[in-house]
Design an enzyme around this catalytic site. Structure first.
Site, short mmCIF file in Angstrom:
data_model
loop_
_atom_site.label_atom_id
_atom_site.label_comp_id
_atom_site.label_asym_id
_atom_site.label_seq_id
_atom_site.Cartn_x
_atom_site.Cartn_y
_atom_site.Cartn_z
N VAL A 19 0.92 -1.29 -0.07
CA VAL A 19 0.04 -0.17 -0.05
C VAL A 19 1.17 1.39 0.04
O VAL A 19 0.52 2.13 -0.73
CB VAL A 19 -0.75 -0.04 1.32
N VAL A 67 11.35 1.45 12.95
CA VAL A 67 10.49 1.85 13.32
C VAL A 67 10.67 1.91 15.01
O VAL A 67 9.90 2.33 15.97
CB VAL A 67 9.15 1.50 13.18
N LYS A 164 -3.43 -5.07 14.08
CA LYS A 164 -4.29 -3.83 13.49
C LYS A 164 -4.82 -3.14 14.46
O LYS A 164 -5.15 -1.90 14.50
CB LYS A 164 -5.01 -4.31 12.22
N PRO A 187 -8.79 -0.49 5.29
CA PRO A 187 -9.34 -1.11 3.93
C PRO A 187 -9.76 -2.72 4.38
O PRO A 187 -9.05 -3.13 5.19
CB PRO A 187 -7.86 -0.97 3.16
N LEU A 189 -9.50 -6.60 2.43
CA LEU A 189 -8.36 -7.17 1.78
C LEU A 189 -7.94 -6.36 0.81
O LEU A 189 -8.68 -6.24 -0.10
CB LEU A 189 -8.91 -8.52 1.42
#
Length: 303
Positions: A19, A67, A164, A187, A189
């Site tokens: 993405v 991160v 998530k 979103p 899948l």
């Protein structure tokens, strides 16, 4: 509001996710300057493409980030107006990855709070953050107010959903505490070009429990280009706020299920003789609602 694209700088973190890469491409095509923050454990093929783009795109700068290394995030955010936070594990999800993603999300939001130029966070989450709990099959409307149940996800080992949900909740809590402007996109899948090649393990992690999602009317998919456009729209529209369910199609019939299997080939094998036997007789009730997204998208077309 129309942004001065020549002076707006966007950070995409992680730009080596499926993405993230499409958001990067869309931003460049619209005239934005972009900081492509790439995690060292990202998709090597996408990373290679991004570095090749840097050689020819004067508005693109690539940063290596970890991160879990707060300082490396700060460097990538410098002078940026917005960060598109797209944390996906290229290796798929397990219990350990849940903790890493939550810690990563907290570090990104905290770094935004320490970066004066940041005006908005667009946080990429998932429908799985909202659709997993005991009573989902009896709920009429499943929308942005819904959250997956942590204990249910742990007991069923739904690590993608747990990652998530916990990372998005942590991001929201910290963003509100730091008074940061944040929007989340959830979103379904993700499907699109070469998804089986570049997003295989996250896709399979999402699909754990697919039969139950399907029967409960909460299995949905979204084209990656549409998802990227929605992320950018959420940045450009100053009225955008809160969470947005994002999907193109709910899969609630055998016909739609077959189309999805074909789209994801060869990740999911086609059952032998299934095309001949399938009559599309079973229809499950749709429970997902995305009225809020429709308003955002329609406002974009009107501009």
């Amino acid at each position: 509001m129309d942004h001065e694209k020549s002076t707006s700088c966007c950070c995409v973190l992680d730009a080596s996710t499926y993405v993230g890469f499409w958001i990067l491409k869309k931003l460049l095509s619209r005239g934005y300057s972009v900081h492509a923050a790439i995690r060292r454990n990202g998709d090597s093929e996408i990373e290679e493409k991004v570095r090749e783009m840097e050689a020819t795109e004067e508005r693109l700068v690539v940063y290596d980030v970890d991160v879990l290394d707060y300082q490396s995030i700060l460097v990538s955010l410098k002078t940026c107006n917005v960060v598109f936070c797209c944390l996906d594990s290229p290796e798929g999800y397990d219990e350990k990855e849940v903790d890493l993603e939550v810690r990563g999300a907290i570090n990104v939001v905290e770094a935004c709070g320490r970066t004066e130029s940041i005006e908005k966070i667009v946080f990429s989450s998932s429908l799985t953050a909202s659709i997993w709990r005991d009573n989902i099959g009896t709920q009429k409307d499943v929308d942005e107010k819904c959250w997956s149940d942590q204990d249910f996800c742990r007991n069923k080992k739904l690590w993608h959903a747990l990652a998530k949900m916990l990372s998005e909740k942590a991001a929201w809590a910290l963003a509100m505490d730091r008074r940061l402007n944040m929007v989340s996109i959830n979103p379904g899948l993700i499907v699109g070009p070469s998804v089986a090649q570049h997003n295989a393990r996250p896709t399979m992690s999402y699909l754990k429990g697919a039969a139950q999602m399907y029967e409960n009317g909460v299995l949905a998919y979204a084209d990656v280009e549409f998802v990227a456009d929605v992320h950018i729209r959420a940045f450009e529209d100053t009225s955008a706020c809160g969470r947005y369910f994002c999907f193109n199609q709910i899969v609630n019939t055998e016909d739609e299920a077959l189309k999805l299997v074909q789209t994801l080939s060869p990740l999911i094998p086609m059952p032998l003789g299934y095309e001949k036997e399938m009559q599309g007789s079973e229809v499950y009730e749709e429970r997902l609602r995305n009225k809020k997204l429709n308003k955002l998208v329609e406002a974009g077309f009107a501009c």
